[in-house]
Design an enzyme around this catalytic site. Structure first.
Site, PDB file in Angstrom:
ATOM      1  CG  ASP A   1      -0.449  14.166  14.813  1.00 28.64           C
ATOM      2  OD1 ASP A   1      -1.261  13.349  15.083  1.00 28.64           O
ATOM      3  OD2 ASP A   1       0.567  14.082  14.303  1.00 28.64           O
TER       4      ASP A   1
ATOM      5  CG  ASP B   1      -5.313  10.368   1.233  1.00 25.96           C
ATOM      6  OD1 ASP B   1      -5.558  11.070   2.034  1.00 25.96           O
ATOM      7  OD2 ASP B   1      -6.111  10.037   0.218  1.00 25.96           O
TER       8      ASP B   1
ATOM      9  CD  GLU C   1      -4.083  10.223  -6.414  1.00 25.75           C
ATOM     10  OE1 GLU C   1      -3.954   9.381  -5.333  1.00 25.75           O
ATOM     11  OE2 GLU C   1      -4.850   9.849  -7.234  1.00 25.75           O
ATOM     12  CD  GLU C   2      -2.820  12.844  -1.624  1.00 31.83           C
ATOM     13  OE1 GLU C   2      -3.495  11.971  -1.844  1.00 31.83           O
ATOM     14  OE2 GLU C   2      -3.394  13.974  -1.088  1.00 31.83           O
TER      15      GLU C   2
ATOM     16  CG  ASP D   1      -1.364   7.143  -5.930  1.00 28.81           C
ATOM     17  OD1 ASP D   1      -2.230   6.647  -6.702  1.00 28.81           O
ATOM     18  OD2 ASP D   1      -1.674   7.680  -4.854  1.00 28.81           O
TER      19      ASP D   1
ATOM     20  CG  LEU E   1      -2.243   5.253   1.553  1.00 28.68           C
ATOM     21  CD1 LEU E   1      -1.009   4.229   1.478  1.00 28.68           C
ATOM     22  CD2 LEU E   1      -2.447   5.724   2.936  1.00 28.68           C
ATOM     23  CG  ASP E   2      -4.238   3.527  -5.932  1.00 29.84           C
ATOM     24  OD1 ASP E   2      -4.732   4.525  -6.531  1.00 29.84           O
ATOM     25  OD2 ASP E   2      -4.537   2.339  -5.910  1.00 29.84           O
TER      26      ASP E   2
ATOM     27  CD  GLU F   1      -3.080   5.691  -9.950  1.00 33.61           C
ATOM     28  OE1 GLU F   1      -3.917   5.820 -11.042  1.00 33.61           O
ATOM     29  OE2 GLU F   1      -3.757   5.669  -9.109  1.00 33.61           O
TER      30      GLU F   1
HETATM   31  P1  P6P Z   1     -13.341   2.249  -9.321  1.00 30.29           P
HETATM   32  C1  P6P Z   1      -8.815   3.510  -6.104  1.00 30.29           C
HETATM   33  O1  P6P Z   1      -9.567   4.733  -6.206  1.00 30.29           O
HETATM   34  C2  P6P Z   1      -8.269   3.429  -7.757  1.00 30.29           C
HETATM   35  O2  P6P Z   1      -7.527   4.467  -7.831  1.00 30.29           O
HETATM   36  C3  P6P Z   1      -7.606   1.895  -7.667  1.00 30.29           C
HETATM   37  O3  P6P Z   1      -6.788   1.728  -6.842  1.00 30.29           O
HETATM   38  C4  P6P Z   1      -8.660   1.036  -8.088  1.00 30.29           C
HETATM   39  O4  P6P Z   1      -8.472  -0.023  -8.814  1.00 30.29           O
HETATM   40  C5  P6P Z   1      -9.555   1.985  -9.125  1.00 30.29           C
HETATM   41  O5  P6P Z   1      -9.508   3.304  -8.605  1.00 30.29           O
HETATM   42  C6  P6P Z   1     -11.269   1.589  -8.475  1.00 30.29           C
HETATM   43  O6  P6P Z   1     -12.059   2.566  -9.059  1.00 30.29           O
HETATM   44  O7  P6P Z   1     -13.902   3.280 -10.256  1.00 30.29           O
HETATM   45  O8  P6P Z   1     -13.590   0.678  -9.780  1.00 30.29           O
HETATM   46  O9  P6P Z   1     -14.010   2.422  -7.940  1.00 30.29           O
END
Ligand code: P6P
Length: 327
Positions: free
Chosen positions: A70, A76, A99-100, A118, A120-121, A277
Protein backbone atom coordinates in the site's frame (compact mmCIF):
# COMPACT_ATOMS: atom_id res chain seq x y z
CA UNK A 1 -2.02 -1.93 49.36
CA UNK A 2 0.98 -4.19 49.10
CA UNK A 3 -0.43 -7.28 47.45
CA UNK A 4 1.17 -10.57 48.44
CA UNK A 5 2.67 -10.94 45.01
CA UNK A 6 5.88 -12.81 44.45
CA UNK A 7 8.69 -10.90 42.77
CA UNK A 8 8.78 -12.31 39.26
CA UNK A 9 12.18 -13.09 37.73
CA UNK A 10 13.76 -11.11 34.90
CA UNK A 11 12.69 -12.71 31.65
CA UNK A 12 9.10 -13.38 32.71
CA UNK A 13 6.85 -12.92 29.69
CA UNK A 14 4.31 -10.07 29.84
CA UNK A 15 1.35 -12.50 29.74
CA UNK A 16 2.68 -14.46 32.72
CA UNK A 17 3.38 -11.19 34.59
CA UNK A 18 -0.18 -9.98 34.03
CA UNK A 19 -1.64 -13.34 35.12
CA UNK A 20 0.48 -13.44 38.29
CA UNK A 21 -0.46 -9.89 39.19
CA UNK A 22 -4.13 -10.15 38.32
CA UNK A 23 -5.18 -9.02 41.78
CA UNK A 24 -3.37 -5.71 41.17
CA UNK A 25 -5.56 -4.96 38.21
CA UNK A 26 -8.45 -3.06 39.74
CA UNK A 27 -11.86 -4.62 39.04
CA UNK A 28 -9.79 -7.69 38.33
CA UNK A 29 -12.24 -9.33 36.02
CA UNK A 30 -9.62 -9.62 33.33
CA UNK A 31 -10.70 -6.74 31.11
CA UNK A 32 -7.88 -4.40 32.13
CA UNK A 33 -5.29 -7.10 31.59
CA UNK A 34 -6.86 -7.89 28.20
CA UNK A 35 -6.65 -4.17 27.39
CA UNK A 36 -2.93 -4.15 28.15
CA UNK A 37 -2.48 -7.20 25.95
CA UNK A 38 -4.33 -5.42 23.11
CA UNK A 39 -2.05 -2.39 23.44
CA UNK A 40 1.07 -4.57 23.60
CA UNK A 41 -0.03 -6.43 20.46
CA UNK A 42 -0.60 -3.22 18.49
CA UNK A 43 2.80 -1.92 19.62
CA UNK A 44 4.48 -5.00 18.11
CA UNK A 45 2.95 -4.14 14.72
CA UNK A 46 3.92 -0.48 15.03
CA UNK A 47 7.41 -1.51 16.11
CA UNK A 48 7.80 -3.52 12.91
CA UNK A 49 6.67 -0.54 10.80
CA UNK A 50 8.89 1.91 12.70
CA UNK A 51 11.90 -0.33 12.21
CA UNK A 52 11.17 -0.55 8.49
CA UNK A 53 10.53 3.20 8.13
CA UNK A 54 14.00 4.05 6.85
CA UNK A 55 14.05 0.91 4.76
CA UNK A 56 10.70 1.76 3.13
CA UNK A 57 12.19 5.07 2.02
CA UNK A 58 15.11 3.22 0.51
CA UNK A 59 12.79 0.68 -1.10
CA UNK A 60 10.60 3.53 -2.32
CA UNK A 61 13.65 5.21 -3.77
CA UNK A 62 14.42 1.91 -5.50
CA UNK A 63 10.90 1.90 -6.91
CA UNK A 64 9.83 -1.14 -4.86
CA UNK A 65 6.61 -1.23 -2.85
CA UNK A 66 6.55 -1.84 0.88
CA UNK A 67 5.48 -5.37 1.86
CA UNK A 68 1.79 -4.47 2.17
CA UNK A 69 2.03 -2.94 -1.28
CA UNK A 70 0.00 0.00 0.00
CA UNK A 71 0.89 3.63 -0.34
CA UNK A 72 3.37 4.39 2.48
CA UNK A 73 1.35 6.21 5.09
CA UNK A 74 2.68 8.69 7.58
CA UNK A 75 3.69 6.46 10.47
CA UNK A 76 1.71 8.34 13.08
CA UNK A 77 -1.47 7.89 11.01
CA UNK A 78 -0.62 4.23 10.61
CA UNK A 79 0.08 3.85 14.33
CA UNK A 80 -3.23 5.50 15.17
CA UNK A 81 -5.04 3.04 12.89
CA UNK A 82 -3.24 0.09 14.46
CA UNK A 83 -3.93 1.05 18.07
CA UNK A 84 -7.54 2.07 17.41
CA UNK A 85 -8.16 -1.17 15.49
CA UNK A 86 -6.64 -3.29 18.28
CA UNK A 87 -8.74 -1.52 20.90
CA UNK A 88 -11.87 -1.87 18.75
CA UNK A 89 -11.33 -5.61 18.21
CA UNK A 90 -10.44 -6.11 21.89
CA UNK A 91 -13.87 -4.80 22.86
CA UNK A 92 -12.76 -3.53 26.28
CA UNK A 93 -12.63 0.16 25.36
CA UNK A 94 -15.75 2.30 25.02
CA UNK A 95 -13.88 5.36 23.70
CA UNK A 96 -10.44 6.47 22.53
CA UNK A 97 -8.97 9.98 22.83
CA UNK A 98 -6.11 10.28 20.34
CA UNK A 99 -3.77 13.06 19.26
CA UNK A 100 -4.68 12.03 15.71
CA UNK A 101 -8.44 12.57 16.14
CA UNK A 102 -10.09 15.95 16.72
CA UNK A 103 -12.96 14.40 18.71
CA UNK A 104 -12.97 11.20 20.74
CA UNK A 105 -13.62 7.94 18.89
CA UNK A 106 -16.75 6.14 20.15
CA UNK A 107 -15.94 2.41 20.10
CA UNK A 108 -18.24 0.11 22.03
CA UNK A 109 -20.93 1.14 24.52
CA UNK A 110 -20.37 -2.09 26.46
CA UNK A 111 -16.67 -1.30 26.98
CA UNK A 112 -15.65 -0.35 30.53
CA UNK A 113 -12.52 1.68 29.77
CA UNK A 114 -11.55 4.94 28.10
CA UNK A 115 -8.10 5.14 26.51
CA UNK A 116 -6.17 8.35 25.89
CA UNK A 117 -3.26 7.77 23.51
CA UNK A 118 -0.52 9.52 21.58
CA UNK A 119 0.05 6.77 19.01
CA UNK A 120 3.44 7.97 17.88
CA UNK A 121 4.88 10.97 19.70
CA UNK A 122 7.78 12.74 18.07
CA UNK A 123 7.22 10.98 14.75
CA UNK A 124 9.19 13.71 12.95
CA UNK A 125 12.24 12.13 14.58
CA UNK A 126 11.79 8.98 12.49
CA UNK A 127 13.33 10.67 9.45
CA UNK A 128 16.54 11.16 11.42
CA UNK A 129 16.42 7.73 13.09
CA UNK A 130 15.84 9.07 16.61
CA UNK A 131 13.83 7.02 19.13
CA UNK A 132 10.08 7.75 19.30
CA UNK A 133 7.27 6.57 21.53
CA UNK A 134 3.64 5.71 22.15
CA UNK A 135 2.05 7.10 25.33
CA UNK A 136 -1.25 5.81 26.79
CA UNK A 137 -3.57 6.31 29.75
CA UNK A 138 -6.42 4.01 30.79
CA UNK A 139 -9.49 5.27 32.69
CA UNK A 140 -12.59 3.45 33.88
CA UNK A 141 -15.73 4.93 32.36
CA UNK A 142 -18.01 6.88 34.74
CA UNK A 143 -21.31 6.34 32.91
CA UNK A 144 -23.25 3.04 33.18
CA UNK A 145 -22.14 0.23 30.85
CA UNK A 146 -24.24 0.10 27.71
CA UNK A 147 -25.12 3.77 27.80
CA UNK A 148 -23.58 6.24 25.35
CA UNK A 149 -20.34 7.99 26.30
CA UNK A 150 -20.60 11.19 28.35
CA UNK A 151 -18.19 14.08 28.75
CA UNK A 152 -17.59 12.85 32.32
CA UNK A 153 -16.13 9.66 30.81
CA UNK A 154 -13.77 11.61 28.59
CA UNK A 155 -12.51 14.57 30.63
CA UNK A 156 -11.22 12.78 33.73
CA UNK A 157 -8.40 14.02 35.99
CA UNK A 158 -5.08 12.17 35.73
CA UNK A 159 -5.54 10.83 39.25
CA UNK A 160 -8.48 8.77 37.92
CA UNK A 161 -6.15 6.66 35.75
CA UNK A 162 -6.25 2.91 36.45
CA UNK A 163 -3.17 2.30 34.28
CA UNK A 164 -0.68 4.22 32.13
CA UNK A 165 2.38 3.41 30.10
CA UNK A 166 4.58 4.07 27.15
CA UNK A 167 6.36 2.11 24.44
CA UNK A 168 9.83 3.38 23.49
CA UNK A 169 10.89 2.39 19.97
CA UNK A 170 14.61 2.77 20.55
CA UNK A 171 17.78 0.76 20.18
CA UNK A 172 15.55 -1.82 21.80
CA UNK A 173 11.79 -1.54 22.09
CA UNK A 174 10.44 -1.31 25.63
CA UNK A 175 6.98 -1.29 27.21
CA UNK A 176 6.90 0.49 30.59
CA UNK A 177 3.63 0.68 32.52
CA UNK A 178 1.96 0.99 35.92
CA UNK A 179 -1.42 -0.16 37.24
CA UNK A 180 -0.98 1.83 40.44
CA UNK A 181 1.28 -0.73 42.12
CA UNK A 182 4.70 0.47 40.96
CA UNK A 183 6.31 0.62 37.52
CA UNK A 184 7.64 -2.33 35.51
CA UNK A 185 9.63 -2.34 32.27
CA UNK A 186 9.49 -5.01 29.57
CA UNK A 187 11.90 -5.38 26.67
CA UNK A 188 10.64 -6.69 23.34
CA UNK A 189 12.39 -9.83 22.15
CA UNK A 190 11.67 -9.85 18.37
CA UNK A 191 12.83 -13.44 17.88
CA UNK A 192 10.11 -14.53 20.34
CA UNK A 193 7.61 -11.77 19.49
CA UNK A 194 7.31 -11.34 23.26
CA UNK A 195 7.78 -8.59 25.80
CA UNK A 196 9.83 -9.95 28.71
CA UNK A 197 10.32 -8.38 32.14
CA UNK A 198 13.68 -6.58 32.11
CA UNK A 199 13.21 -3.74 34.63
CA UNK A 200 11.10 -4.93 37.59
CA UNK A 201 9.86 -2.34 40.09
CA UNK A 202 11.45 0.72 38.44
CA UNK A 203 12.29 3.57 40.80
CA UNK A 204 13.31 7.06 39.68
CA UNK A 205 16.44 8.29 41.54
CA UNK A 206 15.35 10.92 44.08
CA UNK A 207 17.95 13.34 42.73
CA UNK A 208 19.84 13.75 39.49
CA UNK A 209 22.14 15.97 37.47
CA UNK A 210 20.49 15.85 34.04
CA UNK A 211 18.13 18.57 32.82
CA UNK A 212 16.16 18.29 29.57
CA UNK A 213 14.74 21.48 28.06
CA UNK A 214 14.84 23.12 24.63
CA UNK A 215 17.05 26.11 25.41
CA UNK A 216 16.39 27.44 21.92
CA UNK A 217 13.28 28.99 23.47
CA UNK A 218 15.18 30.39 26.48
CA UNK A 219 14.55 34.03 25.58
CA UNK A 220 10.84 33.52 26.18
CA UNK A 221 11.17 31.45 29.39
CA UNK A 222 9.75 33.01 32.56
CA UNK A 223 12.31 34.39 35.03
CA UNK A 224 11.87 31.44 37.46
CA UNK A 225 12.62 28.99 34.63
CA UNK A 226 15.63 31.04 33.56
CA UNK A 227 16.86 31.08 37.18
CA UNK A 228 16.45 27.32 37.52
CA UNK A 229 18.35 26.65 34.27
CA UNK A 230 21.14 28.92 35.55
CA UNK A 231 21.10 26.94 38.83
CA UNK A 232 21.60 23.72 36.82
CA UNK A 233 24.53 25.30 34.97
CA UNK A 234 26.08 26.68 38.18
CA UNK A 235 25.93 23.14 39.58
CA UNK A 236 27.53 21.60 36.48
CA UNK A 237 24.46 19.53 35.54
CA UNK A 238 24.43 17.77 32.18
CA UNK A 239 22.07 19.05 29.45
CA UNK A 240 20.41 16.19 27.56
CA UNK A 241 17.54 16.96 25.14
CA UNK A 242 16.67 14.31 22.56
CA UNK A 243 13.56 16.16 21.37
CA UNK A 244 11.53 12.99 21.83
CA UNK A 245 9.53 13.11 25.07
CA UNK A 246 9.41 9.37 25.75
CA UNK A 247 13.16 8.99 25.16
CA UNK A 248 14.02 11.95 27.43
CA UNK A 249 11.57 10.75 30.11
CA UNK A 250 12.85 7.16 30.01
CA UNK A 251 16.49 8.21 30.43
CA UNK A 252 15.56 10.40 33.40
CA UNK A 253 13.53 7.55 34.91
CA UNK A 254 16.59 5.31 34.81
CA UNK A 255 19.33 7.83 35.66
CA UNK A 256 17.55 10.63 37.49
CA UNK A 257 16.84 13.98 35.89
CA UNK A 258 14.18 16.55 35.06
CA UNK A 259 12.33 17.22 31.80
CA UNK A 260 10.79 20.66 31.40
CA UNK A 261 8.53 21.98 28.67
CA UNK A 262 7.50 25.37 30.11
CA UNK A 263 5.23 28.04 28.71
CA UNK A 264 7.01 29.81 25.83
CA UNK A 265 6.12 32.70 23.50
CA UNK A 266 5.20 30.13 20.83
CA UNK A 267 3.29 27.90 23.26
CA UNK A 268 2.03 30.15 26.09
CA UNK A 269 0.27 27.16 27.73
CA UNK A 270 3.19 24.84 27.09
CA UNK A 271 3.38 22.51 24.07
CA UNK A 272 2.63 19.12 25.60
CA UNK A 273 -0.87 17.69 25.87
CA UNK A 274 -2.45 16.92 29.22
CA UNK A 275 -4.70 14.00 28.27
CA UNK A 276 -2.36 11.75 26.29
CA UNK A 277 1.16 12.87 27.17
CA UNK A 278 1.48 14.52 30.59
CA UNK A 279 -1.08 12.57 32.64
CA UNK A 280 0.41 9.19 31.73
CA UNK A 281 4.03 10.23 32.37
CA UNK A 282 3.14 12.06 35.59
CA UNK A 283 1.37 8.91 36.88
CA UNK A 284 4.40 6.77 36.00
CA UNK A 285 6.78 9.32 37.55
CA UNK A 286 4.82 9.40 40.84
CA UNK A 287 4.54 5.60 40.91
CA UNK A 288 8.33 5.43 40.51
CA UNK A 289 8.91 7.95 43.33
CA UNK A 290 9.26 11.06 41.15
CA UNK A 291 6.98 14.07 40.57
CA UNK A 292 5.02 15.63 37.71
CA UNK A 293 3.74 19.21 37.94
CA UNK A 294 2.68 22.15 35.77
CA UNK A 295 5.06 24.36 37.74
CA UNK A 296 2.46 25.06 40.44
CA UNK A 297 0.57 21.84 41.25
CA UNK A 298 0.32 18.13 40.47
CA UNK A 299 -0.46 17.34 36.85
CA UNK A 300 -2.77 14.55 38.04
CA UNK A 301 -5.05 17.03 39.82
CA UNK A 302 -5.74 19.21 36.77
CA UNK A 303 -9.41 19.00 35.76
CA UNK A 304 -9.36 18.75 31.94
CA UNK A 305 -11.74 21.03 30.05
CA UNK A 306 -10.73 20.12 26.48
CA UNK A 307 -9.43 16.92 24.83
CA UNK A 308 -6.29 18.48 23.38
CA UNK A 309 -5.50 21.05 26.04
CA UNK A 310 -1.83 21.82 26.63
CA UNK A 311 0.00 22.31 29.92
CA UNK A 312 3.47 23.35 31.07
CA UNK A 313 5.23 20.14 32.18
CA UNK A 314 7.92 19.58 34.82
CA UNK A 315 8.57 15.87 35.40
CA UNK A 316 11.35 13.79 36.93
CA UNK A 317 13.32 13.23 40.12
CA UNK A 318 11.49 14.35 43.22
CA UNK A 319 14.07 16.78 44.57
CA UNK A 320 14.79 18.27 41.12
CA UNK A 321 11.12 19.05 40.44
CA UNK A 322 10.75 20.43 43.98
CA UNK A 323 13.85 22.59 43.46
CA UNK A 324 12.55 23.88 40.12
CA UNK A 325 9.23 24.77 41.78
CA UNK A 326 11.05 26.66 44.53
CA UNK A 327 12.27 29.24 42.04
P1 P6P B 1 10.49 21.15 20.66
C1 P6P B 1 7.79 16.01 19.79
O1 P6P B 1 7.18 16.80 18.80
C2 P6P B 1 7.32 16.52 21.14
O2 P6P B 1 5.94 16.41 21.24
C3 P6P B 1 8.00 15.75 22.26
O3 P6P B 1 8.20 14.42 21.94
C4 P6P B 1 9.29 16.50 22.43
O4 P6P B 1 9.82 16.40 23.73
C5 P6P B 1 8.89 17.95 22.13
O5 P6P B 1 7.72 17.87 21.30
C6 P6P B 1 9.95 18.67 21.38
O6 P6P B 1 9.46 20.00 21.14
O7 P6P B 1 9.65 22.41 20.65
O8 P6P B 1 11.58 21.21 21.70
O9 P6P B 1 10.97 20.73 19.32
Amino acid sequence: MESSRIALPIGTALDRFIKNNQEQFQYASGELSQLLRDIALASKVVNREVNKAGLIDIMGAMGTQNTAGDQQQKLDVLANIRFTRALTKGGEACAVISEESETYVDLNNDGKYVIAIDPLDGSSNIDVNVSIGTIFSIYRRKSPIGKSISEADILQKGEEQVAAGYILYGSSTMLVFTTGFGVNGFTYEPSLGEYVLSHPHMEMPKDGKIYSINEGSANSFSDPVKKYIQYCKDNNYTARYIGSLVADFHRNLLKGGIYIYPATAKDPKGKLRLMYECNALAFIAEQAGGRGTDGKGRILEIQPTALHQRTPFYVGSESMVTKAESF
